[in-house]
Design an enzyme around this catalytic site. Structure first.
Site, PDB file in Angstrom:
ATOM      1  N   GLU A  71       0.827  -1.216   0.000  1.00  0.00           N
ATOM      2  CA  GLU A  71       0.000   0.000   0.000  1.00  0.00           C
ATOM      3  C   GLU A  71       0.857   1.261   0.000  1.00  0.00           C
ATOM      4  O   GLU A  71       0.472   2.279  -0.576  1.00  0.00           O
ATOM      5  CB  GLU A  71      -0.943   0.010   1.208  1.00  0.00           C
ATOM      6  CG  GLU A  71      -2.048  -1.036   1.153  1.00  0.00           C
ATOM      7  CD  GLU A  71      -1.663  -2.364   1.779  1.00  0.00           C
ATOM      8  OE1 GLU A  71      -2.525  -3.251   1.879  1.00  0.00           O
ATOM      9  OE2 GLU A  71      -0.476  -2.512   2.162  1.00  0.00           O
ATOM     10  N   PHE A 133     -12.781  -7.347  12.942  1.00  0.00           N
ATOM     11  CA  PHE A 133     -11.581  -7.770  12.234  1.00  0.00           C
ATOM     12  C   PHE A 133     -11.177  -6.732  11.191  1.00  0.00           C
ATOM     13  O   PHE A 133     -11.991  -6.302  10.392  1.00  0.00           O
ATOM     14  CB  PHE A 133     -11.827  -9.124  11.554  1.00  0.00           C
ATOM     15  CG  PHE A 133     -10.661  -9.621  10.749  1.00  0.00           C
ATOM     16  CD1 PHE A 133      -9.483  -9.997  11.369  1.00  0.00           C
ATOM     17  CD2 PHE A 133     -10.742  -9.701   9.365  1.00  0.00           C
ATOM     18  CE1 PHE A 133      -8.399 -10.451  10.628  1.00  0.00           C
ATOM     19  CE2 PHE A 133      -9.669 -10.148   8.611  1.00  0.00           C
ATOM     20  CZ  PHE A 133      -8.489 -10.531   9.244  1.00  0.00           C
ATOM     21  N   GLN A 134      -9.918  -6.326  11.217  1.00  0.00           N
ATOM     22  CA  GLN A 134      -9.338  -5.332  10.313  1.00  0.00           C
ATOM     23  C   GLN A 134     -10.082  -4.001  10.361  1.00  0.00           C
ATOM     24  O   GLN A 134     -10.223  -3.311   9.353  1.00  0.00           O
ATOM     25  CB  GLN A 134      -9.254  -5.862   8.879  1.00  0.00           C
ATOM     26  CG  GLN A 134      -8.222  -6.989   8.732  1.00  0.00           C
ATOM     27  CD  GLN A 134      -7.874  -7.298   7.293  1.00  0.00           C
ATOM     28  OE1 GLN A 134      -8.692  -7.122   6.388  1.00  0.00           O
ATOM     29  NE2 GLN A 134      -6.667  -7.799   7.079  1.00  0.00           N
ATOM     30  N   LYS A 183     -17.974  -1.411   3.924  1.00  0.00           N
ATOM     31  CA  LYS A 183     -18.190  -2.476   2.940  1.00  0.00           C
ATOM     32  C   LYS A 183     -19.645  -2.564   2.503  1.00  0.00           C
ATOM     33  O   LYS A 183     -19.932  -2.767   1.317  1.00  0.00           O
ATOM     34  CB  LYS A 183     -17.733  -3.814   3.521  1.00  0.00           C
ATOM     35  CG  LYS A 183     -17.745  -4.959   2.509  1.00  0.00           C
ATOM     36  CD  LYS A 183     -17.078  -6.214   3.057  1.00  0.00           C
ATOM     37  CE  LYS A 183     -17.014  -7.299   1.992  1.00  0.00           C
ATOM     38  NZ  LYS A 183     -16.325  -8.522   2.488  1.00  0.00           N
ATOM     39  N   MET A 492      23.467  10.208   5.196  1.00  0.00           N
ATOM     40  CA  MET A 492      23.239  11.481   5.859  1.00  0.00           C
ATOM     41  C   MET A 492      23.345  11.345   7.376  1.00  0.00           C
ATOM     42  O   MET A 492      23.855  12.245   8.058  1.00  0.00           O
ATOM     43  CB  MET A 492      21.876  12.056   5.475  1.00  0.00           C
ATOM     44  CG  MET A 492      21.679  13.507   5.919  1.00  0.00           C
ATOM     45  SD  MET A 492      22.885  14.648   5.200  1.00  0.00           S
ATOM     46  CE  MET A 492      22.115  15.004   3.610  1.00  0.00           C
TER      47      MET A 492
END
Length: 581
Positions: A71, A133-134, A183, A492
């Site tokens: 993602e 869930f999620q 959903k 750096m």
């Protein structure tokens, strides 16, 4: 009918068909609306909460989706697409971990004012707040780093919300807008009616400036003996680069461009002084510190530009032009504030601005500094120097490539030694400094500009954060040319530990990194390596001629530092010049 006319007609027919009212699901509404908003490439990764959306994509030939491998790769690619094209970038992720994997990319876009529409799935509305869930409260999590966000509860609202989201993202001070779709909402059906107008209560960005303030600036220019223009990313984002060129040509004021402003003014012009700040040029920094008038056009006085604030531009009257009133006076006291769109402000100013007549001696001084203190480094015929590599990349691409970078030493060397002559050719994470940004942003830039050469310059550290996106370059033959400046160390951080922390090196050794040539080949991408100048030029030329993606690993000197450098707590004229001292 020629091919171009046929293509335009075909697009018109597609748009007309998609505008037809129909009873469809929320997922189909989303896809239709995205196409109608002009989103011609969307980056994403599926999961449970967005399966209705991905199901709607099956057989939907008008929709172009690129499946990334993470993602974070999706949102950085959308970001690169937006910066290269000037259009809104779009990405899609599922709920929970899918959504939270976008957070770094959202913050990156927010800090750099990049227009994105970020679409996330959520659990069904009946499960919201139950730790399902999620489930993650992504609108709450991202509230400080989005310009606006929506949690869609009614499918009928979806066309309006999408249209508003694109409007908010792309107007005023641009930025990311998040749309969270449960959903069940994506599955529900309703009549689709496209939305063409937008009216958002309380949202009315100031485009046209107060002319009295512009007149004050014009008067200040006529009186100034040591004027300087500081041009930032706002010039690029507003499309005001031609107006800036006209403004500088008429006024003959020396100009410096910030990290995100590179390309806003052609680097080959005599009045350009380079980049200011921590790793800016001697000329730019001295000019700011000596100026009696500093005109900030679309920059936000970032701390890496100003360094020690109470010693910044101590003699200058400050003019600040910005579309975001919250930026004006936030860091540096401003004598002449001008709120408005940069392009619009400069169009108005160019009607009256004249040559800064009292600044002849100043212009001579600036040119003297440029001759005396050019960017320089100690070259080698034994070791490959990173600065030379950047100069070689500039030479072989004739300065016409889109260049993306990751974050670190290679980023600063690219900013210093690649010369940009047109806007939207330089894509880098400025405000947030996001490692892992460079390579996937190049993929987005290449999708936005398929006819241009896109070069992604990365360190060996940042490249490993999103290297998995090599897969989509191979599968889709996206011809990004990846240059890895491999110094086998977190460069750096090592430089700071050397200079500021008295050589106490801690956890910077990147030994054990992969063989980048083998890594590229494992994904089906052409890989090259160079350890000296002759090999570097030869393999880079071969990579440029290769029709597909290519990775070139340049093995460079480990101990090389970026100079000039201003350490924290010092004013920008207190520069360490390194080998030039």
């Amino acid at each position: 009918m020629n091919a171009q006319s046929a293509t335009l007609r075909s697009k018109e027919e597609i748009m007309e068909r998609l505008r037809e009212p129909a009873e469809i699901t929320g997922s189909e509404m989303l896809l239709r609306s995205l196409v109608l908003e002009g989103a011609d490439c969307v980056f994403g990764y599926p999961g449970g909460a967005v399966l209705f959306i991905y199901d709607a994509m099956h057989g939907f030939s008008d929709f172009n989706h690129l499946l990334t491998r993470h993602e974070q790769g999706a949102i950085h690619a959308a970001d690169g697409y937006a910066r290269a094209s000037g259009n809104v970038g779009v990405c899609i992720a599922t709920s929970g971990p899918g959504a939270t994997n976008l957070v770094t990319g959202i913050a990156t876009a927010y800090m750099d004012s990049v227009p994105l529409v970020v679409i996330t799935g959520n659990v069904a509305t009946s499960f919201i707040g139950t730790d399902a869930f999620q489930e993650a409260d992504i609108t709450g999590i991202t509230m400080p780093i989005t310009k606006h966000s929506y949690l869609v509860r009614n499918v009928e609202d979806l066309p309006r919300i999408i249209h508003e989201a694109f409007h908010i993202a792309s107007t005023g001070r641009k930025g990311p807008v998040l749309i969270d779709i449960p959903k069940d909402v994506s599955a529900q059906k309703a009549m689709f009616h496209p939305v063409n107008e937008v009216s958002i209560r309380g949202y009315n960005p100031t485009v046209h400036p107060n002319k009295l303030q512009v007149d004050k600036m014009i008067k200040a220019i006529s009186e100034a003996e040591r004027p300087v223009v500081l041009a930032g990313g706002g010039v690029v984002y507003s499309g005001g680069h031609e107006e800036l060129l006209e403004f500088i040509t008429k006024s003959e004021i020396p100009v410096t461009t910030t990290l995100l402003g590179l390309g806003a003014y052609p680097s080959g012009k005599e009045l350009w002084m380079g980049m200011p700040g921590m790793h800016g040029t001697v000329t730019a920094n001295r000019a700011i510190q000596s100026a009696d008038l500093l005109i900030n056009i679309g920059a936000r006085f970032d701390d890496r530009v100003t360094m020690k604030l109470d010693g910044f531009a101590p003699q200058a009257k400050i003019v600040h032009i910005d579309i975001d009133p919250a930026e004006i006076g936030k860091n540096v006291p401003t004598a002449i504030p001008i709120v408005g769109d940069i392009k619009t402000v400069l169009e108005l100013a160019n009607k009256e601005v004249q040559r800064a007549a009292k600044a002849d001696a100043w212009r001579e001084q600036v040119q003297s500094w440029k001759r005396e203190f050019p960017l320089q480094y100690k070259d080698s015929n034994v070791e490959l120097k990173p600065q030379w590599v950047i100069e070689m990349i500039h030479e072989t691409t004739k300065g016409e490539a889109i260049v993306t970078t990751d974050v670190g030493q290679h980023q600063m060397w690219a900013a210093q030694y690649y010369r940009f002559n047109q806007p939207r050719s330089w894509i880098t994470s400025g405000g947030l400094g996001t490692m892992g940004f460079g390579f996937p942003s190049a993929i987005g830039a290449q999708m936005a500009c398929p006819d241009r050469v896109v070069v992604s310059i990365n360190g060996d550290g940042g490249m490993q954060m999103c290297a998995q996106e090599l897969a989509i370059c191979a599968i889709n033959n996206i011809p990004v040319k990846v240059a890895i400046i491999n110094n086998q160390v977190l460069g750096m951080v090592r430089q700071w530990q050397e200079i500021i922390y008295d050589n106490r090196y801690s956890h910077i050794d990147l030994a054990g990194s992969p063989d980048f040539v083998k890594l590229a080949e494992a994904y089906g991408v052409k890989g090259f390596r160079a350890t000296n100048k002759d090999d570097a030029r030869a393999v880079w030329e071969e990579a440029l001629q290769h029709p597909g993606p290519a990775v070139v690993e340049f093995v460079v000197r480990k101990g090389e530092n970026v100079y000039p450098m201003v350490t924290q707590g010092n004013t920008i004229d207190s520069m360490i010049l390194g080998d030039a001292e």
